[in-house]
Design a protein around this motif. Structure first.
Motif: not given
Ligand code: MLY
Length: 265
Positions: A6-33
């Protein structure tokens, strides 16, 4: 398979932050396949990017397609997002005045390419244009910061998307390190790479996010170590800023597996 990570737990356990979504060249909502296995399309040959080839959808995984170039072998499959600019509907190349090319490593005599092309397209199910999504714009500039977490394609096993950490940032490049794996799979890529995703991406696309590796490192197995209990740290739980010791029993195997440069795929 992935119910323990679980990312939530893992980020807490490791005391780390997620890269903010706007940093990526990815659509905010993944495209439908909407693609189906067996459909054909045009794709840039990954081994010879100036040539456009015919590809068949061999598999579907989240927002990605597993592709195989027609006339190629089954050892060079590649994965592309449905909003990748590397893929397009059949007919696009011709419309632009281009010519479809045999893939690098075309299994037949080059002279048989025109006939092969006719046959492979005859009666083929062509992926409809509406299935191809527009590639998101490139964010500017490189906003990635060392220590932040993300989900990244393992380039040595490109069907896998795994928890990763930004290990370094240089100009428009970022160094991707895989949590719990001792560096053998790490790579540099552009910050706008289509192979890196924000935390939570696989959860949204339905792709299976791999759990972090279990590279448990055991301190010296010397004469003394026989009598004293060996000290174990779960390397996957260490963040560059802060290391959190985690009980040993969560390791699925003891150390010595997968030393750098050695992978057993
Ligand atoms: N069979 C391979 C799989 C390695 C995957 C590593 N990724 C997740 C970073 C091996 O055990 O080497």
């Amino acid at each position: 398979k992935n119910e323990h990570f679980k990312w939530d737990n893992y980020l807490k356990e490791t005391g780390s932050l997620a890269v903010p979504p706007h940093c990526f060249r990815q659509s905010r909502i993944p495209p439908s396949n909407d693609f189906k296995v067996g459909m054909k399309l045009e794709a840039h040959d990954p081994r010879n990017v100036t040539s456009v080839c015919i590809a068949t959808v061999i598999g579907i995984t989240g927002a990605r397609l597993r592709l195989r170039l027609d006339g190629s072998d089954n050892k060079n499959d590649f994965w592309r997002l449905v909003d990748s600019s590397d893929i397009q509907p059949i007919g696009t190349c011709e419309k632009k005045g281009g010519m479809l090319q045999p893939p690098l490593g075309f299994q037949m005599n080059a002279s048989s390419w025109p006939m092969f092309l006719l046959r492979t397209l005859n009666g083929a199910e062509m992926a409809p244009a509406a299935f191809f999504k527009k590639e998101p714009p490139k964010p500017a500039p490189n906003y990635f910061k060392v220590g932040m977490k993300l989900e990244a394609v393992d380039k040595k096993n490109p069907y896998l998307i795994c928890p990763a950490t930004i290990g370094d940032v240089r100009g428009d490049e970022v160094f991707i390190t895989f949590d719990g794996w001792r560096g053998a799979f790490d790579y540099w890529c552009k910050y706008d790479s289509r192979d890196i995703f924000p935390v939570g991406w696989c959860g949204l696309t339905g792709d299976a996010l791999q759990p972090p590796g279990n590279n448990v490192s055991i301190t010296k197995r010397g004469a003394k170590a026989q009598s004293s209990p060996s000290k174990v740290t779960r390397r996957s739980m260490q963040s560059p800023q802060k290391s959190v010791p985690v009980p040993a029993q969560c390791g699925r195997k003891t150390g010595r597996g997968n030393p750098p440069g050695q992978s057993t795929v």
